[in-house]
Enzyme design. Sequence first.
Site, PDB file in Angstrom:
ATOM      1  N   GLU A 126      -9.600   2.570  -5.642  1.00 45.41           N
ATOM      2  CA  GLU A 126      -9.305   3.965  -5.301  1.00 45.41           C
ATOM      3  C   GLU A 126      -8.125   4.541  -6.093  1.00 45.41           C
ATOM      4  O   GLU A 126      -7.349   5.333  -5.562  1.00 45.41           O
ATOM      5  CB  GLU A 126      -9.029   4.092  -3.794  1.00 45.41           C
ATOM      6  CG  GLU A 126     -10.220   3.674  -2.958  1.00 45.41           C
ATOM      7  CD  GLU A 126      -9.965   3.755  -1.468  1.00 45.41           C
ATOM      8  OE1 GLU A 126     -10.858   4.211  -0.741  1.00 45.41           O
ATOM      9  OE2 GLU A 126      -8.870   3.361  -1.008  1.00 45.41           O
ATOM     10  N   ASP A 135       0.851  -1.189   0.000  1.00 47.46           N
ATOM     11  CA  ASP A 135       0.000   0.000   0.000  1.00 47.46           C
ATOM     12  C   ASP A 135       0.887   1.240   0.000  1.00 47.46           C
ATOM     13  O   ASP A 135       2.118   1.132  -0.016  1.00 47.46           O
ATOM     14  CB  ASP A 135      -0.979  -0.017   1.190  1.00 47.46           C
ATOM     15  CG  ASP A 135      -2.316   0.613   0.811  1.00 47.46           C
ATOM     16  OD1 ASP A 135      -2.302   1.772   0.368  1.00 47.46           O
ATOM     17  OD2 ASP A 135      -3.356  -0.055   0.939  1.00 47.46           O
ATOM     18  N   HIS A 188      -2.575   2.996  -4.651  1.00 51.89           N
ATOM     19  CA  HIS A 188      -2.022   2.486  -3.389  1.00 51.89           C
ATOM     20  C   HIS A 188      -0.589   1.990  -3.622  1.00 51.89           C
ATOM     21  O   HIS A 188      -0.192   0.932  -3.139  1.00 51.89           O
ATOM     22  CB  HIS A 188      -2.914   1.383  -2.808  1.00 51.89           C
ATOM     23  CG  HIS A 188      -4.235   1.896  -2.301  1.00 51.89           C
ATOM     24  ND1 HIS A 188      -4.357   2.577  -1.117  1.00 51.89           N
ATOM     25  CD2 HIS A 188      -5.476   1.872  -2.841  1.00 51.89           C
ATOM     26  CE1 HIS A 188      -5.629   2.928  -0.941  1.00 51.89           C
ATOM     27  NE2 HIS A 188      -6.326   2.526  -1.973  1.00 51.89           N
TER      28      HIS A 188
END
Length: 777
Positions: A338, A204, A275
């Site tokens: 995302e 991440d 990420h």
Amino acid sequence: MPSIPIRILLSLAAALIAVASGCSRAPAPEAAVAVAQPRLIPAPAQMRVQGGALQLPAAAEVAATGGAGAEQAAARLSELSQRLHAHGLQRADSASASVHFELDAAAGLAREAYRIEVTDTQARAIASDAAGLFHAATSLALLMQVGEGGASIPKVSIEDVPRFGWRGLMLDSARHAQSVDEIKHLLDSMALHKLNVLHWHLTDDQGWRIEIKQFPRLTEVGGCRIPAGAAGRDPLSGEPSPYCAWYSQAQIRELVAYASARHIEIVPEIDLPGHAQAAIAAYPQLGLLDPALPVSPDWGVHSILFSVEEDTVRTLEQVLDEVVALFPGRFIHIGGDEAVKDQWRASARVQARMRELGVDSEEALQSWLIQRMERYLAAKGRRLIGWDEILEGGLPAGAAVMSWRGIEGGVVAAGQGHDVVMSPSSELYFDYLQSGSEREVPGRPAMIPISRVYAFEPVPPALAADKHGHVLGLQANVWTEHLRSYARVQHAVFPRIAALAERGWSSREQRDFNDFVLRLAALLPAYRALDIAYADTGFEVQLRADLKPGLAQATVRLSVDAGDVPIHYSLDGTPPGPESPRYSTALDLPLPAEVLAAVVINGEAQLPLTKMTLTADSLRLRRSPALMPATPKLVLRLEDDQPLDSASGDARAIFNVDIFEPRWEWPASPVGAGDRLRVRAGRIPYNFQLHGDEANRRFVPAVSPHGELRLQRGCDGPVLAEQVLPADTPAAGFAEFELQLQSGTAPTDLCLQFSGDSRPQLWVIDHIELLPATGRP
Ligand code: ACM
């Protein structure tokens, strides 16, 4: 016509059998030993309770036929019953062994299914695969009871089969890592619940945790971050104090083998194209910024994406080569969530690459990347799975989708013929808090009580019947931004994992929360025996007391967040039990008052006991969770950033705060003439990247250099008092302010706000206390 849950019929049958045997004949010898009602989580597909029990001698034997899987089940029973009941079994080949495991592919049982038959003389378990027999061993260990008459197994017939093949838990080891031993403990605890997938979030923005031999800087550089605020500095030297962690390939192999021995598949996640900040910090050429940003100390949605140059994609494939070699399971998770496209939109190089590739949108570019990964994995015999954003721009047929933004992505994907795993944040995110208790750990306070997990249905009515088979199952996710220790991970996971397990294993119709709660109470001793640090906050009675005008009485409300369970209370200091009054509506009590309250399940008061001495003074204090706005924007429960090795040891203060619009409200507060308001406040880093939501962040402009603390009558009302703020808190991390109140009218809606930008440091309130003008020490 609605079908009648099988279990109700079975328990009716059991009750009839019990009545019948009690009336018609003398008790069998074994009936002299009290046998508690057998209770299993997840509820078996069918369980017939015969009454009575198989007695186990002190040196009970277990036999196994059918090969390694049967041996493994025998060992499992012996080890687990030793741990749960201090009663192991000896491996023997004797026909008279108390327990017999048989692995027989020809028996024709479904995957992971098993059958158990317990008679006066023997418990026999059969399955057609090793996983099924392993689950049978788990059930037998949980069924075993130890009392004064020794160990016994209730006489039952069980036919059991899981509803879904994917019963998962996602562990985020990127934001905060857990040790290898801690992950083994988690795997053991998953096996206790018959869960079979550990989705391991390994990369991440805040850390890259998997050793990749070809790219050592991924862990050497990407495995370390400097935490935000004071936690990122050595308290003595002031030098940067990095948070570093990664798993070597040897450790990963050890964990994969450990999981496999428990019939759990580990699905690794390498998150792309977003990420990705930690990977790009290690190898800036994988990204689009020069220089690259460091490994992120922030939480939230970052804008850093991998580039889509051939070299970058090839590097990602080389990473996957090593990932595939380490994880033998069917699925590899490539994230996809995302990935906000600002960087790709702004980059001339990415735009040129899009023209080269002939894709006309950034979504289509992500889709191109996912398809490339899918083909690469498919050529290695693996299936790609990703978060539901991978649907955007089109998805290759073999890819599977994990639906997290609700279940809609899952419905759409299954409608298109993709396999899906349901993992909605609204029901199955275990970093969301499970109760309003002040003892809750940091996390996201949008509450997901255990009853909500239990009520979740992975196959929604919106999904056409011919697509139901595409729902592989469900999964809960434990994100660890705010869960910095394994103790806190356990608090988040247990006992909600029990509700998850039942929804993943038991049939759609087996859905009786009251019965589940009875069985959960029976499972808690196993948690204790296995050192599972479960949360007891869900079943803790929450007490909310409001002073009435005149300050001589309070209105007291009791509630339990876990679900609709009976609360009993006492006002005379005696421990509450089934005989104590049962709470139904708010109580008006003269002060002082002592309230004791507990949930009563199966005739027993459950821990923890709530005990509160209420006085006019104690009710003039409110902590941050009780001060959150009625319509908050984004409340988080956050921790002070003091270094752990400071004088305060492991303890850090925890605050509830709406990070978009920090305000603390006390509606209808019992303000009296001449009162003062004492405010205990702390300061924590504002380390959130919220991308599009950033515009929702509101703060009141400051007048003085460091801003003001303002007390208002209602958040939009007149200012009642104001305090100029210092540059920072004193070394202890807290500042105390006293605001003099002029107003004499009670009750008053109080609202507190700090003016000034909430970045990079955010003032937060720990508690506030109304102090009378006089007469208070
Ligand atoms: C997610 O919660 N970003 C999958």
